[in-house]
Scaffold this motif. Structure first.
Motif, PDB file in Angstrom:
ATOM      1  N   ARG B 630       0.723  -1.125  -0.552  1.00  0.00           N
ATOM      2  CA  ARG B 630      -0.135  -0.185  -0.066  1.00  0.00           C
ATOM      3  C   ARG B 630       0.836   1.292  -0.112  1.00  0.00           C
ATOM      4  NH1 ARG B 630      -4.807  -1.703   4.306  1.00  0.00           N
ATOM      5  NH2 ARG B 630      -5.643  -2.953   3.187  1.00  0.00           N
ATOM      6  N   PRO B 633      -1.461   4.066   4.475  1.00  0.00           N
ATOM      7  CA  PRO B 633      -2.303   2.708   6.058  1.00  0.00           C
ATOM      8  C   PRO B 633      -3.326   3.419   6.176  1.00  0.00           C
ATOM      9  CG  PRO B 633      -0.834   4.390   6.939  1.00  0.00           C
ATOM     10  CD  PRO B 633       0.184   4.930   5.151  1.00  0.00           C
ATOM     11  N   GLU B 634      -4.211   2.626   5.502  1.00  0.00           N
ATOM     12  CA  GLU B 634      -5.904   3.588   5.394  1.00  0.00           C
ATOM     13  C   GLU B 634      -6.129   2.015   7.175  1.00  0.00           C
ATOM     14  OE1 GLU B 634      -7.650   1.335   2.093  1.00  0.00           O
ATOM     15  OE2 GLU B 634      -6.002   3.299   1.022  1.00  0.00           O
ATOM     16  N   SER B 635      -6.189   0.961   7.107  1.00  0.00           N
ATOM     17  CA  SER B 635      -6.231   0.462   8.047  1.00  0.00           C
ATOM     18  C   SER B 635      -5.027  -0.075   9.397  1.00  0.00           C
ATOM     19  CB  SER B 635      -6.874  -0.973   7.635  1.00  0.00           C
ATOM     20  OG  SER B 635      -7.915  -0.205   7.352  1.00  0.00           O
ATOM     21  N   ASP B 636      -5.135  -1.130  10.103  1.00  0.00           N
ATOM     22  CA  ASP B 636      -4.413  -1.201  11.025  1.00  0.00           C
ATOM     23  C   ASP B 636      -3.642  -2.127  11.325  1.00  0.00           C
ATOM     24  OD1 ASP B 636      -6.382   0.865  12.622  1.00  0.00           O
ATOM     25  OD2 ASP B 636      -7.234  -0.313  11.702  1.00  0.00           O
TER      26      ASP B 636
END
Lengths: 199, 637
Positions: B630, B633-636
């Motif tokens: 990616r 970062p969009e999520s964790d």
């Protein structure tokens, strides 16, 4: 001495950095039970009796997982759905979890400031974790402030190491009853800097 | 020889032409045969064929039919029917006899003749009624069960009737007969050609009779299994048919020798064997013979109508027939009220049994031979019996088209008690079918298991599994096992060819049945697909995949990852098969099937990365969790 049980859940353990290190640290603690849920139940068939026995035989239950889409991995949900049976965990005067301690050790990709009214996640992290908090309350358990790690993707390995070391102290303090439980409950979140260890 | 061939051809041709026509017109097979008989009767009389003796021979079909009926009826069920059997049956016979006798006496007959006529006409036609009820699937309905009880009682009642009738001989007829030498009364198959019992005292006769029945029951219960195991060891199909026929004929013979009804004897034998695992095999072996013989029987009834005599006395015969039907119907309606047969079924029962039956023919020839009824009256009665049988299909049509719909519309019809519905037939109970059966039974489903290995069945019995012997790929056995009202068929046999044929047969004849088939290999999957099956399970695929999964786990892959890799693999593999299967043509060898070859190439290309061992790079988890690819970062984690 209290008997500590750590439930670890990560559906993609091989991609993990933070949780992998935390898990290894948990496993290094003596007299602590660590259960890797995705390894134990890869096909999601929870052994309810076995897990209820485990819960009965421990005083502190810690769930360690990465936050993804504002919640726990699905296996944790499945675990809670099936194991916290009516009559066992709640709904009976002698419910088995009464006065036990529940704690969370979670990680997020977003930073602490993302998790605020001005951040893009809009709400503080605790808000997303209220289902767990209420679960503990319904089961007559004591709910500790979550042990949280923010910005898991960022390269801040110095702090990660500190967080991991502190995780070891957190677990052993729970085991040795040197953690100030009242203080731990009163905090918003716990981390390496504010761990209320007595003495 | 030519005569025999000629006659066989005539009967067969008449049936083959008339029955499908009648069925298509919704008239049922019985009427078809009867009409065929009427059609060929001029030919038969031109050829001087003795229709009556053929009829006696064909009555053996009734014996077989009762054997088959017995097979369907477990002893427990028979016991539950006892009040209907004795009450309903006994009253029907008794009341009808008395009523007919009274009417006959009003027309100036003596009480003896009246009683004899009553006996002749009180009986109904087991052949027509059971055949029709079976054809319409009404045997298990309330009306069907009541009809069956009465018919069974009548079959039993024939025995005392045959005993009483000779005692009522008219002195003047006896005298007349002593002058004539030509007494053509062949006592029929219910009479006794050889009488073993004639010289025995009465008490000994009783013991012999009971002994014979006891013999049938105990031999049926104890000897059948070893006998069929023995026959099975020869491994020849036709031997089973021979054994089944031998049993039925043997029992009929024994019964005839001791003066009992052969139909009753074979019925008892059938009941004894109803719990046996050879039940379906016996059924499918005897069934074609029964069908053919009954067909011949109905043809002879049609052919036996004496038209010149009928036209001479047309109005009186028609009046008597209609009177008889009205009388019997009335009696039956009253009885069904008393015995609480429900509304719609009451009419099925009453109209269905309103005719006189084939036993009427037998009793008539017997009464004439014993000088009870004068020949002139008997000839007319013969016409009444035949005509009433001819009219029966019309009465069933009346029931179907007029009466039954009315009750259905009124919503009065209670739900039928179809105990065997929703059945699952498992063909083959080896390592594959056995597990399916265990799992389905464990989760509460009712299964019927078919297998052709006696030793396998031996073992199953030890575990209380209900299994039946037979080659499951034979349509007639499937039929006997209840494929008509089954919900699902699981083809678990290990013979590739037979499995495919079975799927093909069932898919085309019973398109509503869900089929699950066991495939031996990939090509077999295509064959089964072409045969119409869509739920195809490769017999070793799942276990191989599980073994591979265990290997991955032991090589250090996390169990959840191994599980996802395996699921992805299965999905891809099934995708390939699904894509290929429609292009398969059983008539073209795979390498010559251009479409299939093209499809293969196309799929191979698409799967190239997978073939190069890059599968793990693209599993389900990595799509969600591999953050290294990616940009932001969009999520964790």
């Amino acid at each position: 001495m209290k008997r500590v049980l750590v439930y670890y859940a990560h559906p993609a353990h091989r991609f993990s950095r933070v949780n992998k290190a935390l898990l290894d640290m948990a496993k290094d603690q003596t007299n602590v039970t660590v259960i890797d849920l995705y390894e134990e139940y890869p096909r999601f068939r929870i052994d309810i009796d076995k897990e209820q026995d485990r819960l009965r035989n421990h005083d502190v239950i810690l769930f360690q997982f990465p936050i993804y889409w504002y919640s726990s991995p699905s296996l944790i949900k499945e675990f809670l759905d099936l194991t916290l049976e009516h009559g066992f965990a709640y709904g009976a005067p002698d419910a088995a979890l009464t006065n036990k301690i529940m704690g969370l050790a979670v990680s997020t990709a977003g930073t602490e400031s993302d998790y605020s009214e001005t951040g893009y996640q809009t709400y503080p992290l605790r808000t997303f974790l209220t289902p767990f908090e209420q679960t503990a309350r319904l089961c007559n358990m004591t709910f500790l402030a979550p042990y949280a790690y923010f910005g898991a993707h960022a390269e801040q390995d110095g702090f990660l190491n500190e967080h991991v070391q502190s995780y070891g102290r957190f677990i052993s303090a729970l085991r040795d009853e040197t953690l100030d439980i009242d203080a731990a409950c009163a905090l918003d979140l716990m981390n390496a800097t504010n761990l209320p260890v007595k003495g | 020889m030519t005569d025999f061939l000629m006659l066989s051809f005539l009967f067969l041709a008449a049936g083959v032409i008339a029955v499908p026509v009648a069925s298509r017109l919704g008239l049922g097979s019985v009427l078809g045969y009867l009409l065929a008989g009427i059609a060929i009767s001029p030919l038969l009389s031109a050829l001087h064929v003795d229709v009556v003796s053929i009829q006696h021979f064909a009555e053996f079909g009734v014996v077989m039919m009762l054997f088959l009926v017995g097979l369907e009826l477990e002893p427990k069920m028979l016991w539950q029917m006892r009040s209907k059997l004795l009450g309903l049956g006994g009253l029907q016979v008794g009341v009808t006899i008395v009523a007919i006798m009274a009417i006959a006496m009003m027309f100036g007959q003596t009480w003896r003749v009246g009683l004899a006529i009553g006996m002749v006409l009180a009986l109904s036609s087991t052949a027509i009624v059971l055949q029709t009820l079976n054809e319409k699937g009404l045997m298990k309905s309330d009306g069907g069960q009541a009809s069956f009880s009465v018919l069974l009682f009548q079959d039993i009642a024939v025995i005392p009737m045959l005993a009483i009738l000779p005692l009522m001989a008219l002195p003047e007829l006896v005298e007349l007969a002593s002058h004539t030498t030509n007494d053509h009364a062949g006592a029929g198959d219910h009479g006794t050609d050889i009488d073993l019992m004639g010289n025995l005292p009465a008490w000994l006769q009783g013991i012999v009779t009971l002994g014979a029945v006891g013999l049938v029951i105990s031999a049926g219960a104890l000897l059948t299994r070893p006998m069929f195991n023995f026959v099975a060891s020869a491994g020849l199909r036709e031997l089973f048919t021979a054994t089944a026929l031998m049993m039925v004929v043997g029992i009929a013979l024994l019964m005839t020798l001791v003066g009992l009804s052969p139909a009753l004897g074979t019925f008892i034998a059938g009941v004894v064997l109803a719990n046996s695992e050879y039940r379906h095999e016996l059924e499918s072996d005897i069934d074609p013979f029964k069908g053919l013989l009954l067909g011949v029987f109905f043809i002879t009834v049609g052919a036996g109508v004496n038209f010149p005599l009928l036209f001479e006395n047309l109005w009186s015969v028609v009046a008597m027939t209609l009177g008889l039907i009205a009388l019997k119907t009335t009696v039956l309606i009253v009885l069904s009220k008393i015995f609480g047969v429900n509304a719609g079924d009451k009419w099925l029962f009453s109209l269905g049994l309103a005719q006189a039956g084939e036993f009427g023919f037998v009793l008539l020839s017997f009464t004439v031979a014993n000088h009870v009824i004068p020949k002139a009256i008997a000839d007319q009665l013969l016409l009444v019996v035949a005509l009433s049988m001819l009219l029966t299909p019309a009465l069933f049509i009346l029931y179907d088209r007029v009466i039954s719909p009315r009750y259905l519309r009124g919503g009065e019809q209670e739900p039928d008690e179809i105990t065997e519905k929703g059945k699952i037939i498992i063909a083959g109970h080896g390592r594959f079918g056995g597990i399916i059966n265990r799992l389905l039974s464990w989760s509460g489903h009712k299964t019927v298991v078919l297998d052709y290995s006696s030793s396998q069945l031996e073992m199953l019995r030890a575990f209380n599994v209900k299994a039946f012997y037979g080659d499951a790929s034979r349509p007639d056995l499937l039929h006997a096992a209840g494929i008509d009202d089954a919900e699902m068929l699981i083809v678990a046999i290990d013979d590739k060819q037979k499995a495919t044929e079975m799927v093909h047969y069932v898919h085309h004849n019973y398109p509503h049945i869900k089929i699950i088939a066991r495939a031996v290999d990939r090509q077999h999957v295509y064959e089964l697909y072409a045969a119409g099956c869509r739920e195809i399970i490769r017999e070793t695929f799942d276990s191989s995949v599980r073994a591979a999964r265990t290997a991955l786990e032991m090589l250090g892959t996390r169990k959840f990852d191994a599980e996802l890799i395996v699921q992805d693999f299965i999905e891809r593999d099934r995708h390939i098969i699904r894509e290929m299967a429609p292009h398969y043509d059983p008539d073209i060898p795979i390498h010559k099937n251009q479409a299939l070859v093209e499809k293969t190439k196309e799929l191979m290309k698409a799967q190239e990365s997978e073939l190069l061992g890059k599968a793990s790079a693209n599993t389900t988890t990595s799509r969600a969790w591999d953050f290294s690819k990616r940009t932001k970062p969009e999520s964790d984690d």
